[in-house]
Scaffold this active site. Structure first.
Site, PDB file in Angstrom:
ATOM      1  CB  ILE A   1      30.470  44.022  39.445  1.00  0.00           C
ATOM      2  CG1 ILE A   1      31.801  43.378  39.057  1.00  0.00           C
ATOM      3  CG2 ILE A   1      29.646  44.337  38.195  1.00  0.00           C
ATOM      4  CD1 ILE A   1      31.666  42.050  38.322  1.00  0.00           C
TER       5      ILE A   1
ATOM      6  CE1 TYR B   1      28.325  31.914  38.325  1.00  0.00           C
ATOM      7  CE2 TYR B   1      29.862  31.465  36.544  1.00  0.00           C
ATOM      8  CZ  TYR B   1      29.295  32.338  37.450  1.00  0.00           C
ATOM      9  OH  TYR B   1      29.700  33.646  37.469  1.00  0.00           O
TER      10      TYR B   1
ATOM     11  CE  LYS C   1      26.169  34.038  36.581  1.00  0.00           C
ATOM     12  NZ  LYS C   1      25.470  35.198  37.183  1.00  0.00           N
TER      13      LYS C   1
ATOM     14  CB  ILE D   1      35.719  41.189  37.134  1.00  0.00           C
ATOM     15  CG1 ILE D   1      35.158  41.112  35.703  1.00  0.00           C
ATOM     16  CG2 ILE D   1      35.824  42.626  37.613  1.00  0.00           C
ATOM     17  CD1 ILE D   1      35.975  41.837  34.657  1.00  0.00           C
TER      18      ILE D   1
ATOM     19  CB  THR E   1      35.017  40.890  42.630  1.00  0.00           C
ATOM     20  OG1 THR E   1      34.767  39.504  42.299  1.00  0.00           O
ATOM     21  CG2 THR E   1      34.781  41.766  41.403  1.00  0.00           C
TER      22      THR E   1
END
Length: 275
Positions: A13, A169, A173, A202, A204
């Site tokens: 990213i 997490y 965020k 995404i 990755t």
């Protein structure tokens, strides 16, 4: 004088955003692992970009301040891309809070002191922050405005309150988006802008770790049942970042952009809604 784009986190990213916003600029790629930064820099250099590398540990004030100093020596810092972080399958709750929450707050504080007029930044948060239940007004304010060095001492972040790595997490965020909103006010006094992007799944290396980890079935279910029916790509995140950091985004600051293929919508109102 050089115009400098600082990219913290040289993964897929970070690289995708750098390709969109770094043409004609000096890109400083910073990563905890120098081998990752150097590998990304070689690819970008061979594609015609001006790029250099350095090491950074975003959980260390000394390290982040050294990064800001190095970037300032290269030229005017007109862009910051904060894409470093660890996922629930990669780290303990304490490490996630130190890197994803404290580290982000530290980056925003430090670069908010050196960003050039007309500059802009994006922080990569996550859809996970949108699936955390509502916090109180006091908790929101604490995550947004508590001095950086006092942040991890907040009662809501203590081990008895943080249930597991996923919870750490999600709250990190959520905290990123709140922190960006608060910091955007201070950055605005320097003539600079600041926004958050909250991507969904995404593809990755980090996402592949999750897909092959203990939460893999849940991730695949999110992909299958979300409105778009697929995962996203780093280049799609890069396109949103280019809008936010470019001339077409000059009225946008202090905002969080959720781009998750509709996973969050399906979680609250569709097939992904918890029973």
């Amino acid at each position: 004088m050089n115009k400098v784009i600082v990219v913290i986190g040289s993964g897929s990213i970070g690289q995708a955003i750098a390709r969109r916003v770094g043409v004609g600029k000096h890109i400083l790629l910073a990563d905890l692992r120098m081998e990752n930064a150097q590998a990304a820099a070689e690819v970008m250099f061979n594609a015609g970009f001006t790029v250099s590398t350095t090491q950074v540990d975003v959980s260390s004030r000394i390290s982040v301040e050294a990064l800001a100093q190095k970037a300032s020596e290269l030229g005017d810092i007109i862009g910051v891309v904060h894409a470093a972080g660890v996922s629930p399958s990669q780290a303990s709750p304490a490490t996630i809070l130190a890197v994803d929450l404290y580290g982000t707050a530290l980056v925003l504080e430090t670069f908010g002191n050196v960003i050039a007029a007309g500059g802009s930044a994006v922080v990569i948060a996550s859809q996970s922050g949108h699936r955390l239940g509502a916090l109180t007004e006091e908790q929101n304010a604490a995550l947004a405005t508590t001095p950086v060095e006092d942040l991890l001492a907040l009662p809501m972040l203590q081990p008895k309150e943080i249930k597991d790595s996923l919870h750490a997490y999600q709250i990190s965020k959520r905290g990123n988006a709140l922190r960006v909103a608060a910091e955007a006010v201070r950055w605005g006094k320097r003539g600079a802008r600041l926004n958050t992007i909250s991507p969904g799944i995404i593809i990755t290396p980090l996402a592949r770790d999750e897909l092959s980890g203990p939460r893999g079935d849940g991730y695949r279910r999110m992909i299958d049942l979300c409105p778009t029916g697929r995962a996203g790509t780093p280049d799609e995140v890069g396109a949103v970042a280019a809008l936010l950091m470019g001339e077409d985004g000059t009225f946008i600051t202090g905002s969080d952009f959720l781009m998750d293929g509709g996973v969050t919508a399906a979680y609250w109102y569709g097939d992904l809604k918890p029973r």
